[in-house]
Design an enzyme around this catalytic site. Structure first.
Site, PDB file in Angstrom:
ATOM      1  N   GLY A   1       7.335  -4.167  13.087  1.00 45.33           N
ATOM      2  CA  GLY A   1       8.488  -3.422  12.398  1.00 45.33           C
ATOM      3  C   GLY A   1       8.058  -2.054  11.855  1.00 45.33           C
TER       4      GLY A   1
ATOM      5  CD  GLU B   1      -6.155 -11.269  13.070  1.00 44.42           C
ATOM      6  OE1 GLU B   1      -6.423 -10.078  12.468  1.00 44.42           O
ATOM      7  OE2 GLU B   1      -5.392 -11.279  14.030  1.00 44.42           O
TER       8      GLU B   1
ATOM      9  NE  ARG C   1      -2.605  -1.752   3.319  1.00 46.02           N
ATOM     10  CZ  ARG C   1      -3.234  -1.629   4.384  1.00 46.02           C
ATOM     11  NH1 ARG C   1      -4.399  -1.118   4.502  1.00 46.02           N
ATOM     12  NH2 ARG C   1      -2.829  -2.584   5.313  1.00 46.02           N
TER      13      ARG C   1
ATOM     14  CE1 TYR D   1      30.316  27.725  -5.191  1.00 43.63           C
ATOM     15  CE2 TYR D   1      32.284  28.383  -6.393  1.00 43.63           C
ATOM     16  CZ  TYR D   1      31.339  27.409  -5.813  1.00 43.63           C
ATOM     17  OH  TYR D   1      31.837  25.941  -5.583  1.00 43.63           O
TER      18      TYR D   1
ATOM     19  N   GLY E   1       2.144 -15.476   7.463  1.00 38.71           N
ATOM     20  CA  GLY E   1       1.426 -15.219   8.808  1.00 38.71           C
ATOM     21  C   GLY E   1       2.154 -14.722   9.953  1.00 38.71           C
TER      22      GLY E   1
ATOM     23  CB  ALA F   1      36.220  47.463  -7.256  1.00 34.03           C
TER      24      ALA F   1
END
Length: 481
Positions: A97, A168, A8, A379, A73, A436
């Site tokens: 689990g 069940e 599922r 960066y 089972g 600069a």
């Protein structure tokens, strides 16, 4: 027990390896099991065995793994686990689990009740608004089996009728389906009695499986005592079958984690938008602002402020630091440092005490020393920036030549100009300046000024000649006239 297929979930990832609060569902269960000082922890696998086994061996190497055979089972799963336990004599705790929230304290109380009541078996039950899909608890009238847990806030503290069996859903009658008390799938059994009764369990049921719950019926038929302890908090025993349930449990666990940190001295301004993995550690007087997400092995020191809109994964944050609107992964931000807003710290970033990584800065494998600053629009990759240095706005550390990455060293108290490009490998000496707009390809000695501007040339009348009739030309004409 982790042998189920988990269809599922509709996922290539095994159900029990889907994460909740930073670790797989099965990881929560195994962490609890190993915290109980058990003599042995056995994990039963079948579907996607290799993937799950790799996880278990890596993170819980003391676990023993058993592979369930073709007989289906829960009863068969437990039967094979018992075979792996050899001549073990004592109580056996059985956990699912896919039930991640059940905690050590609640299980310890369950075991205590089982042992004090001197019964053959004890299981957890819970009342659900929608019991669909669960086995129903059948009780008789009269006093409950002795040994009920007292003082544990998670448990019903009243007498219930004695357990008569479990049915069940697919085998239940219409009347039995009206029962809202269900089996939570957590058990404690005497190992010898469990072995003997499992050997008698058949597969004559609607699903053609060997039910573990049939053991309870056989014990009761033989006059043995089995009790069902009803837990008040349904989330503690809630399982995960699909992604909707995974989301619901994740939100519930997160709410509990957030509240626990609040009670431990952390300010969390907007709990519903704050996510904290169970592996995260926070110091006192930490403040988490809205939409903060802390993942993995993140550690945040005393008095630091994180957020808003910040995601940290495996990040170490010192004391008194401030991180705003930032994404960071496998980085260090030391005492008193500031980061953001809109910064991106990639793995290997280390920002020293009182340092700064400012707005729209990206860093990677960058070591930024005490008091050094990368204020904005830069960066910094594969670089070391010395103590007290300042990196000008719009600076790029050009670390990649198309084949290899190269390193840049900026000396202590150096000052680099706006719009610089450092073409690695290159070293800027201590106290040096760069002008600069410079592209720095060669080393700069300490204390020097590096500049490489071309001469500026102005072409008079160019706009009037090349862009006649434009708004620019009209504006220029008004001035020149």
């Amino acid at each position: 027990m982790a042998a189920g297929q988990g269809t599922r979930m509709k996922s290539a990832t095994p159900k029990v390896l889907h994460e909740i609060a930073g670790i797989p569902i099965l990881g929560h269960v195994l962490a609890t099991a190993h915290s109980l000082s058990s003599s042995k922890v056995v994990v039963v696998l079948r579907h996607e065995k290799e993937l799950i086994e790799n996880y278990v061996n890596s993170h819980f190497p003391k676990s023993e793994i058993v592979t369930q055979d073709d007989i289906p089972g829960t009863g068969r799963a437990v039967e094979q686990a018992l075979s792996a336990m050899g001549d073990f004599a004592g109580d056996v705790l059985i956990l699912s689990g896919d039930v991640p929230l059940l905690d050590v304290e609640s299980i310890s109380q369950l075991i205590q009740s089982h042992q004090s009541a001197q019964v053959e078996g004890t299981l957890i039950s819970v009342v659900l608004e929608n019991p669909n899909g669960y086995g129903r608890i059948l009780r008789g009238a009269g006093a409950a089996v002795s040994g009920e847990i007292r003082g544990g806030v998670a448990w019903v503290n009243q007498e219930l009728g004695p357990l008569k069996g479990i049915v069940e859903q697919k085998d239940a009658t219409a009347q039995e389906l009206e029962i809202d008390e269900v089996n939570a799938g957590v058990y404690v059994f005497d190992s010898q009695s469990l072995k003997e009764n499992l050997a008698q369990v058949g597969m004559q049921n609607a699903q053609g499986e060997k039910y573990l719950t049939d053991v309870v019926g056989l014990m009761l038929q033989a006059g043995k005592k089995v009790q069902a302890q009803q837990i008040l908090d349904p989330y503690l025993v809630a399982g995960v079958n699909d992604r909707a349930q995974l989301s619901e449990l994740a939100a519930e666990l997160n709410a509990r984690i957030v509240r626990a940190w609040q009670l431990a001295g952390v300010t969390i301004q907007e709990p519903h938008s704050t996510w904290i993995d169970v592996t995260v550690q926070l110091g006192e007087d930490v403040t988490l602002l809205p939409s903060t997400r802390l993942h993995g092995l993140t550690r945040i020191g005393v008095g630091s402020v994180v957020g808003p809109d910040t995601t940290l994964r495996d990040v170490e944050v010192g004391e008194g630091a401030m991180i705003s609107r930032t994404q960071a992964d496998s980085a260090k931000v030391l005492d008193g440092a500031t980061v953001g807003p809109f910064a991106y710290l990639r793995p290997g970033t280390e920002l020293g005490p009182d340092g700064k990584i400012g707005a729209f800065v990206e860093t990677k494998n960058a070591k930024i020393a005490r008091g050094a600053k990368v204020p904005h629009l830069s960066y910094v990759g594969d670089a070391s920036i010395g103590e007290g240095a300042n990196i000008g706005a719009g600076t790029i550390f050009a670390n990649y030549d198309g084949v290899n990455k190269h390193h840049t060293d900026i000396g202590a108290h150096a000052r680099t100009g706006s719009g610089n490009v450092f073409v690695a490998p290159v070293t800027i000496g201590a106290g040096a300046y760069t002008a600069a707009g410079s592209t720095i390809r060669r080393n700069v000695e300490p204390g020097a000024l590096a500049l490489n501007p071309g001469p500026q040339k102005n072409l008079a009348g160019w706009v009037l000649e090349q862009r006649p009739g434009s708004a620019s030309a009209k504006a220029a004409s008004e001035i020149t006239e």
